[in-house]
Design a protein around this motif. Structure first.
Motif, PDB file in Angstrom:
ATOM      1  N   VAL A  52     -19.141 -12.201  -1.691  1.00 52.05           N
ATOM      2  CA  VAL A  52     -17.429 -12.065  -2.016  1.00 52.05           C
ATOM      3  C   VAL A  52     -17.141 -10.818  -1.356  1.00 52.05           C
ATOM      4  O   VAL A  52     -18.164  -9.787  -1.356  1.00 52.05           O
ATOM      5  CB  VAL A  52     -17.184 -12.278  -3.515  1.00 52.05           C
ATOM      6  N   LEU A  53     -16.027 -10.411  -0.994  1.00 50.28           N
ATOM      7  CA  LEU A  53     -15.493  -9.054  -0.573  1.00 50.28           C
ATOM      8  C   LEU A  53     -14.613  -8.435  -1.834  1.00 50.28           C
ATOM      9  O   LEU A  53     -13.851  -9.376  -2.208  1.00 50.28           O
ATOM     10  CB  LEU A  53     -14.837  -9.261   0.838  1.00 50.28           C
ATOM     11  N   SER A  54     -14.718  -7.335  -1.848  1.00 48.56           N
ATOM     12  CA  SER A  54     -13.603  -6.435  -2.620  1.00 48.56           C
ATOM     13  C   SER A  54     -13.318  -5.168  -2.081  1.00 48.56           C
ATOM     14  O   SER A  54     -14.024  -4.338  -1.537  1.00 48.56           O
ATOM     15  CB  SER A  54     -14.257  -6.269  -3.980  1.00 48.56           C
ATOM     16  N   PHE A  55     -12.043  -4.850  -1.946  1.00 49.17           N
ATOM     17  CA  PHE A  55     -11.335  -3.368  -1.514  1.00 49.17           C
ATOM     18  C   PHE A  55     -10.725  -2.810  -2.723  1.00 49.17           C
ATOM     19  O   PHE A  55     -10.145  -3.516  -3.335  1.00 49.17           O
ATOM     20  CB  PHE A  55     -10.668  -3.771  -0.205  1.00 49.17           C
ATOM     21  N   PRO A  56     -10.957  -1.410  -2.601  1.00 50.97           N
ATOM     22  CA  PRO A  56      -9.919  -0.923  -3.868  1.00 50.97           C
ATOM     23  C   PRO A  56      -8.535  -0.901  -3.033  1.00 50.97           C
ATOM     24  O   PRO A  56      -8.283  -1.109  -2.052  1.00 50.97           O
ATOM     25  CB  PRO A  56     -10.469   0.611  -3.441  1.00 50.97           C
ATOM     26  N   CYS A  57      -7.500  -0.962  -4.033  1.00 53.51           N
ATOM     27  CA  CYS A  57      -6.183  -0.872  -3.821  1.00 53.51           C
ATOM     28  C   CYS A  57      -5.651  -0.163  -2.801  1.00 53.51           C
ATOM     29  O   CYS A  57      -5.029  -0.506  -1.960  1.00 53.51           O
ATOM     30  CB  CYS A  57      -5.325  -0.773  -5.020  1.00 53.51           C
ATOM     31  N   GLU A  58      -6.142   1.331  -2.923  1.00 47.54           N
ATOM     32  CA  GLU A  58      -5.882   2.433  -1.876  1.00 47.54           C
ATOM     33  C   GLU A  58      -6.115   1.996  -0.641  1.00 47.54           C
ATOM     34  O   GLU A  58      -5.283   2.027   0.338  1.00 47.54           O
ATOM     35  CB  GLU A  58      -6.492   3.472  -2.066  1.00 47.54           C
ATOM     36  N   LYS A  59      -7.251   1.202  -0.273  1.00 44.31           N
ATOM     37  CA  LYS A  59      -7.557   0.691   1.234  1.00 44.31           C
ATOM     38  C   LYS A  59      -6.932  -0.424   1.537  1.00 44.31           C
ATOM     39  O   LYS A  59      -6.563  -0.580   2.678  1.00 44.31           O
ATOM     40  CB  LYS A  59      -9.233   0.339   1.088  1.00 44.31           C
ATOM     41  N   LEU A  60      -6.586  -1.348   0.489  1.00 45.57           N
ATOM     42  CA  LEU A  60      -5.659  -2.484   0.897  1.00 45.57           C
ATOM     43  C   LEU A  60      -4.337  -1.948   1.287  1.00 45.57           C
ATOM     44  O   LEU A  60      -3.732  -2.655   2.213  1.00 45.57           O
ATOM     45  CB  LEU A  60      -5.591  -3.366  -0.442  1.00 45.57           C
ATOM     46  N   LYS A  61      -3.806  -0.937   0.543  1.00 45.22           N
ATOM     47  CA  LYS A  61      -2.519  -0.521   0.934  1.00 45.22           C
ATOM     48  C   LYS A  61      -2.539   0.051   2.484  1.00 45.22           C
ATOM     49  O   LYS A  61      -1.458  -0.261   3.025  1.00 45.22           O
ATOM     50  CB  LYS A  61      -2.187   0.628  -0.028  1.00 45.22           C
ATOM     51  N   ALA A  62      -3.492   1.020   2.638  1.00 44.77           N
ATOM     52  CA  ALA A  62      -3.530   1.586   3.945  1.00 44.77           C
ATOM     53  C   ALA A  62      -3.636   0.445   5.149  1.00 44.77           C
ATOM     54  O   ALA A  62      -3.297   0.671   5.818  1.00 44.77           O
ATOM     55  CB  ALA A  62      -4.704   2.270   3.991  1.00 44.77           C
ATOM     56  N   GLU A  63      -4.112  -0.815   4.664  1.00 47.44           N
ATOM     57  CA  GLU A  63      -4.118  -1.744   5.710  1.00 47.44           C
ATOM     58  C   GLU A  63      -3.157  -2.945   5.671  1.00 47.44           C
ATOM     59  O   GLU A  63      -2.972  -3.877   5.983  1.00 47.44           O
ATOM     60  CB  GLU A  63      -5.870  -2.440   5.640  1.00 47.44           C
ATOM     61  N   ASN A  64      -2.056  -2.473   4.825  1.00 45.31           N
ATOM     62  CA  ASN A  64      -1.015  -3.292   4.459  1.00 45.31           C
ATOM     63  C   ASN A  64      -1.404  -4.552   3.993  1.00 45.31           C
ATOM     64  O   ASN A  64      -0.883  -5.792   4.092  1.00 45.31           O
ATOM     65  CB  ASN A  64      -0.069  -3.511   5.566  1.00 45.31           C
ATOM     66  N   LYS A  65      -2.878  -4.629   3.257  1.00 45.88           N
ATOM     67  CA  LYS A  65      -3.197  -6.022   2.458  1.00 45.88           C
ATOM     68  C   LYS A  65      -2.971  -6.076   1.032  1.00 45.88           C
ATOM     69  O   LYS A  65      -3.250  -6.811   0.299  1.00 45.88           O
ATOM     70  CB  LYS A  65      -4.528  -6.204   2.858  1.00 45.88           C
ATOM     71  N   CYS A  66      -2.271  -4.810   0.480  1.00 42.20           N
ATOM     72  CA  CYS A  66      -2.282  -4.947  -1.065  1.00 42.20           C
ATOM     73  C   CYS A  66      -0.907  -5.856  -1.405  1.00 42.20           C
ATOM     74  O   CYS A  66       0.095  -5.989  -0.711  1.00 42.20           O
ATOM     75  CB  CYS A  66      -1.533  -3.393  -1.444  1.00 42.20           C
ATOM     76  N   SER A  67      -1.109  -6.490  -2.363  1.00 43.08           N
ATOM     77  CA  SER A  67       0.024  -7.486  -2.806  1.00 43.08           C
ATOM     78  C   SER A  67       1.043  -7.014  -3.267  1.00 43.08           C
ATOM     79  O   SER A  67       2.120  -7.642  -3.425  1.00 43.08           O
ATOM     80  CB  SER A  67      -0.753  -8.731  -3.998  1.00 43.08           C
TER      81      SER A  67
END
Ligand SMILES: [Zn+2]
Length: 124
Positions: A32-47
Motif C-alpha cells: 500500500v502507498l501513503s503520502f503526507p497531505c503536503e506532498k499530495l498538495k504539491a502534486e495536486n493529488k490532495c482531495s
C-alpha cells in the motif's frame, strides 16, 4: 491509549493491497502507498478534504512505527529490514525517517514462490 497489535490488525485489514507485479516471479508481495497531505498538495493529488488525508496518513505512520518497534530484523537480498510477522504475513516498510516512508509491504512468510530467502536475524 497506546497503539497495540489489535490496532495494527485493524489497519492491515482496512488496507486495499496491490500486487507488486514486477516482483511477481521473484519475490511476490503486496503493498500500500501513503503520502503526507503536503506532498499530495504539491502534486495536486490532495482531495481537498485534508481531514481524510491526515487521518489516513496518521493511520499509516502508526502502523509503520508499530512494525519498527515490534518487528524483527530480517535480511533479504543484501539489505536488512525490520519485519513484523502477523498470522501468515510479514510486514515491512521502505524509507526512513517516517516522513519519507511511502510504502508498506506484506508477503507470505516463507512463501515457497519467493526466490530469495529471508534470514531472520533475531531468531535463535
Ligand atoms: Zn489533503
Amino acid at each position: 491509549m497506546s497503539y497495540c497489535l489489535e490496532d495494527f490488525r485493524g489497519y492491515i485489514k482496512s488496507c486495499v493491497w496491490k500486487n507488486a507485479k514486477t516482483y511477481e516471479h521473484f519475490a511476490p508481495h503486496e503493498y500500500v502507498l501513503s503520502f503526507p497531505c503536503e506532498k499530495l498538495k504539491a502534486e495536486n493529488k490532495c482531495s481537498g478534504d485534508c481531514v481524510t488525508c491526515k487521518a489516513q496518513r496518521q493511520a499509516f505512520e502508526n502502523a509503520v512505527m508499530f512494525i519498527r518497534e515490534h518487528g524483527e530484523r530480517a535480511q533479504f537480498t543484501k539489505r536488512i529490514y525490520t519485519m513484523l510477522c502477523v498470522e501468515d504475513y510479514q510486514y515491512w516498510s521502505y524509507g526512513d525517517p517516517i516522513e519519507t516512508t511511502w510504502v508498506l509491504n506484506k508477503a507470505i512468510i516463507n512463501d515457497p514462490r519467493c526466490k530469495v530467502k529471508t534470514y531472520w536475524l533475531d531468531s535463535d
